[in-house]
Scaffold this motif. Structure first.
Motif, PDB file in Angstrom:
ATOM      1  N   ILE A 284       0.845  -1.192   0.000  1.00 13.19           N
ATOM      2  CA  ILE A 284       0.000   0.000   0.000  1.00 13.19           C
ATOM      3  C   ILE A 284       0.876   1.237   0.000  1.00 13.19           C
ATOM      4  N   GLY A 288       1.206   4.613  -2.536  1.00 12.06           N
ATOM      5  CA  GLY A 288       1.224   6.007  -2.104  1.00 12.06           C
ATOM      6  C   GLY A 288       2.459   6.715  -2.624  1.00 12.06           C
ATOM      7  N   LEU A 291       2.332   7.478  -6.290  1.00 14.73           N
ATOM      8  CA  LEU A 291       1.411   8.599  -6.499  1.00 14.73           C
ATOM      9  C   LEU A 291       2.128   9.921  -6.236  1.00 14.73           C
ATOM     10  N   LEU A 299       4.480  18.416 -11.337  1.00 14.72           N
ATOM     11  CA  LEU A 299       4.689  19.815 -10.973  1.00 14.72           C
ATOM     12  C   LEU A 299       5.611  20.476 -11.989  1.00 14.72           C
TER      13      LEU A 299
ATOM     14  N   VAL B  85      -9.640  18.468   2.824  1.00 13.29           N
ATOM     15  CA  VAL B  85     -10.117  17.391   3.672  1.00 13.29           C
ATOM     16  C   VAL B  85      -8.902  16.565   4.039  1.00 13.29           C
ATOM     17  N   LEU B  87      -7.750  13.019   4.619  1.00  7.20           N
ATOM     18  CA  LEU B  87      -8.142  11.608   4.534  1.00  7.20           C
ATOM     19  C   LEU B  87      -7.144  10.708   5.251  1.00  7.20           C
ATOM     20  N   PHE B 128       4.374  16.093   7.208  1.00  7.83           N
ATOM     21  CA  PHE B 128       4.530  15.405   5.925  1.00  7.83           C
ATOM     22  C   PHE B 128       3.385  15.777   4.985  1.00  7.83           C
ATOM     23  N   LEU B 132       3.672  18.006   1.425  1.00  2.85           N
ATOM     24  CA  LEU B 132       3.180  17.568   0.116  1.00  2.85           C
ATOM     25  C   LEU B 132       2.280  18.633  -0.491  1.00  2.85           C
ATOM     26  N   LEU B 135       4.748  22.178  -0.837  1.00  2.00           N
ATOM     27  CA  LEU B 135       5.935  22.130  -1.687  1.00  2.00           C
ATOM     28  C   LEU B 135       5.628  21.480  -3.029  1.00  2.00           C
ATOM     29  N   LEU B 136       4.859  20.377  -3.011  1.00  2.00           N
ATOM     30  CA  LEU B 136       4.583  19.681  -4.267  1.00  2.00           C
ATOM     31  C   LEU B 136       3.267  20.137  -4.890  1.00  2.00           C
ATOM     32  N   ARG B 137       2.560  21.025  -4.184  1.00  2.00           N
ATOM     33  CA  ARG B 137       1.278  21.561  -4.672  1.00  2.00           C
ATOM     34  C   ARG B 137       0.314  20.451  -5.076  1.00  2.00           C
ATOM     35  N   ILE B 138       0.297  19.389  -4.300  1.00  2.00           N
ATOM     36  CA  ILE B 138      -0.652  18.311  -4.549  1.00  2.00           C
ATOM     37  C   ILE B 138      -1.973  18.700  -3.888  1.00  2.00           C
ATOM     38  N   PRO B 139      -3.109  18.481  -4.562  1.00  2.00           N
ATOM     39  CA  PRO B 139      -4.393  18.796  -3.917  1.00  2.00           C
ATOM     40  C   PRO B 139      -4.500  18.049  -2.592  1.00  2.00           C
ATOM     41  N   ILE B 141      -6.701  16.469  -0.914  1.00  2.00           N
ATOM     42  CA  ILE B 141      -7.332  15.150  -0.839  1.00  2.00           C
ATOM     43  C   ILE B 141      -6.350  14.073  -1.279  1.00  2.00           C
ATOM     44  N   ILE B 142      -5.665  14.315  -2.396  1.00  2.00           N
ATOM     45  CA  ILE B 142      -4.727  13.319  -2.899  1.00  2.00           C
ATOM     46  C   ILE B 142      -3.470  13.256  -2.033  1.00  2.00           C
ATOM     47  N   LEU B 145      -4.371  11.400   1.013  1.00  2.00           N
ATOM     48  CA  LEU B 145      -4.673  10.018   0.627  1.00  2.00           C
ATOM     49  C   LEU B 145      -3.391   9.232   0.424  1.00  2.00           C
ATOM     50  N   SER B 146      -2.457   9.822  -0.348  1.00  2.00           N
ATOM     51  CA  SER B 146      -1.247   9.048  -0.629  1.00  2.00           C
ATOM     52  C   SER B 146      -0.370   8.938   0.601  1.00  2.00           C
ATOM     53  N   SER B 147      -0.343   9.982   1.434  1.00  2.00           N
ATOM     54  CA  SER B 147       0.473   9.833   2.638  1.00  2.00           C
ATOM     55  C   SER B 147      -0.175   8.827   3.585  1.00  2.00           C
ATOM     56  N   PHE B 149      -1.507   6.099   2.709  1.00  2.00           N
ATOM     57  CA  PHE B 149      -0.997   4.789   2.288  1.00  2.00           C
ATOM     58  C   PHE B 149       0.354   4.512   2.958  1.00  2.00           C
TER      59      PHE B 149
END
Lengths: 308, 333
Positions: A284, A288, A291, A299, B85, B87, B128, B132, B135-139, B141-142, B145-147, B149
């Motif tokens: 899992i 992540g 992703l 970016l 949000v 998650l 963390f 994300l 610095l990485l400008r990730i939305p 929610i994602i 979500l990925s962290s 995991f």
């Protein structure tokens, strides 16, 4: 190369790199049988990802996909197998429920995230009612379809390609697809020009539900049985797949081909780890990490895109 | 506004109905408490003896507490505006609980460092997440979500399926109570009072609301938007860590899916509690009402002797209906 191409380049590259790594470590995977094994479980994931894409396209998000696919799988493994008429009736009714949910979400201005979370309970409950303990069996034709020995390329490769191409033409080329993306981009403009946004949202949700049904059926065809929790992971996987494939959360910017590639990438990531002999604990986590890496690379791409 | 309402209340009967309506329309969180009250009464139709009624309330307060602690964190995150949000709450809870309980290894002398570890894990997870996002400008929610995991994998790796028990003293504390209130409810109450003060009475709280209403306007108005988001995300993860710690102590150990239901719960209590999911408009009391409501629904359906399937189904339907009823109609069909 226009923006659209640039957008699809990254998912293609990430899948290519991952695939190359897998082939490098396990050359025997580079065969009809190997590819089938690698991508077998990708078919239901890809279908669920397309479903999520339909919802994201109209600016909503669906957190009930996993439990809805599980429900569809349970119905497929029980009613569709024993009493096809009732089985298909149930699945059709479920699609109508989904469409109604989309209409209500828009008409009452509800947060999709909460309504779908609530509905995920509903579908889980229904799944438990249909199939209280793991079991059931796949209809023969479904089993035969999912395990068919097609010439040259295995089903696991053909099916995602077909899904991607069909949806590409629907979303990117048909006028209905343009309208639906318009709802995501600026729903007010679509409403002002005389379209029923309620109807369009209902339609988007209905199509999403159809793909969830297909996903559940494909899953049963592969797994030969079902249980109420069989696809709960799909909620998160489908969101991740759409985003990996270059989709955005808002603005109706989605790519069906990208979404399917994203789903394949996520499925492959799991196989990749087992080839690395990493403990399954990290499976899992690796999804992540992949992703995050892909988004970090994106970016760089989007910065360039802004310059273009 | 409040003053006027109070004065009106003093006049008997005559205007009470209108006052009530005014109160309801002005305070979105009333609905959650009304729903919780109605559910409680509906349960009492089956549980007739008075001891049962008290026990039910006690249990509701206990189990609502965990939802309240994570709900407060989630509320601040949701307040930041659309798309915000967290998650990763379930994964953070599990990771914090696993690491801290493993560290304490049932040794009562290590409780304080154990709590600090849970908070520390929350801090790291929050940092963390936010790195994300920023610095990485990730939305968000994602990103969360990925962290989540990653956190989940870490928890699986460190836990190895073993259920580590909490120290005896801690288990006693978390299952006990004083003044007829469960201790965990007191912790949750403390958290929510602090959150209320921050949100309603401090500049920082106004900053959070302003950011949620219009990020650009807030930034131009001199609000340190990124600092606000940073503190909110880290704070949310810390609360998740604390909730995980308390929940594991209460339920006799950390296990890998202990946090699962809190993903839905944390979001549901915020929205049912009357905060706007679009951000910029939040309230703390509603979280309590919604958390009690969510627990009472399940226990109501349980006490009616319904099976797991029907119970899940009805829970879903009730949540959706509450959200539909509480919404203000926005679009013409």
């Amino acid at each position: 190369m226009n923006r659209e191409h640039l957008r699809i380049l990254l998912p293609v590259l990430s899948l290519g790199i991952l695939l190359a790594a897998v082939f490098y470590m396990q050359p025997r995977a580079m065969s009809y049988f190997g590819l089938n094994l690698l991508f077998n479980l990708a078919v239901p994931v890809a279908l669920a990802t397309i479903a999520q894409m339909m919802i994201l396209m109209v600016n909503d998000i669906d957190l009930s996909i996993g439990s809805f696919v599980s429900f569809c799988a349970c119905v497929t493994a029980t009613f569709v197998q024993t009493d096809p008429v009732i089985g298909y009736g149930i699945l059709f009714a479920a699609i109508l429920v989904y469409a109604a949910m989309g209409a209500i979400i828009y008409a009452r201005g509800l947060p999709a995230i909460v309504v779908t979370l609530g509905m995920s309970f509903f579908w889980s409950g229904m799944a438990v009612l249909v199939l209280p303990s793991p079991g059931g069996s796949a209809p023969d034709w479904l089993r035969a379809l999912m395990t068919a020995k097609t010439p040259i390329l295995p089903v696991a490769i053909i099916a995602p390609i077909v899904i991607a191409v069909v949806m590409h033409y629907f979303v990117k080329r048909s006028s209905l697809g343009v309208l639906l993306r318009g709802v995501g981009g600026n729903e007010r403009a679509v409403a002002r020009s005389g379209w029923s946004v309620t109807g369009l949202k209902a339609f988007a949700y209905g199509v999403a539900a159809l793909f969830c049904v297909l996903s559940g059926m494909a899953l049963v065809g592969l797994a030969t049985s079902a249980d109420a929790n069989i696809a709960l992971r799909y909620t998160l996987l489908s969101i991740a797949g759409v985003i990996l494939g270059g989709g955005e959360f808002t603005g109706g910017r989605v790519s069906p081909i990208g979404a399917v590639i994203g789903a394949l990438t996520l499925t492959l990531a799991a196989s990749f780890l087992s080839f690395l002999h990493l403990s399954p604990d990290w499976q899992i986590g690796a999804q992540g990490a992949i992703l995050i890496i892909v988004l970090a690379v994106r970016l760089v791409f989007t910065r360039r895109e802004a310059l273009v | 506004m409040n003053m006027i309402n109070k004065d009106n209340n003093m006049q008997p009967q005559k205007r009470s109905a209108r006052d009530f309506l005014e109160l309801v329309s002005g305070k979105p969180w009333i609905w959650a408490f009304l729903a919780a009250g109605a559910t409680y009464l509906a349960t009492l139709l089956v549980v007739t003896n008075s001891a049962g009624a008290g026990a039910l309330l006690y249990a509701a307060l206990t189990f609502a507490s965990f939802s309240v602690i994570v709900g407060v964190g989630q509320m601040f995150v949701v307040t930041l505006g659309p798309g915000n949000v967290d998650l990763s709450i379930p994964a953070t809870m599990t990771l914090a609980a696993t690491l801290s309980l493993k560290f304490m290894a049932t040794d009562g002398a290590l409780i304080v460092p154990g709590v600090l570890i849970a908070i520390g894990v929350g801090l790291v997870c929050g940092l963390f997440n936010f790195s994300l996002i920023l610095l990485l400008r990730i939305p968000p929610i994602i990103a969360t979500l990925s962290s989540s995991f990653l956190f989940q994998s870490l928890a699986i790796w460190s836990n190895r399926g073993v259920r580590v028990k909490p120290p005896e003293l801690l288990a006693q504390f978390s299952t006990g109570g004083i003044f007829g209130l469960p201790n965990v409810a007191l912790i949750a109450l403390l958290v929510s009072v602090l959150a209320w003060c921050v949100l309603e009475k401090t500049i920082a709280g106004r900053w959070v609301l302003a950011t949620g209403q219009n990020k650009r306007a807030a930034r131009l108005g001199g609000v340190p938007v990124n600092a606000v988001r940073f503190v909110v995300y880290v704070g949310c993860a810390v609360l998740a860590g604390v909730a995980g710690f308390v929940l594991a102590s209460f339920s006799g150990g950390a296990n890998l899916n202990m946090g699962t239901e809190y993903m839905l719960m944390s979001i549901a209590v915020v929205v049912i509690g009357g905060s706007s999911i679009a951000g910029g408009n939040s309230n703390v009391p509603g979280i309590w009402g919604a958390a009690l409501f969510m627990f009472l629904i399940v226990s109501m359906l349980n006490s009616y002797g319904l099976g797991a399937g029907v119970r899940l189904m009805l829970t879903g339907l009730i949540i959706v209906s509450v959200v539909v009823l509480a919404s203000k109609r926005r679009h013409q069909i």
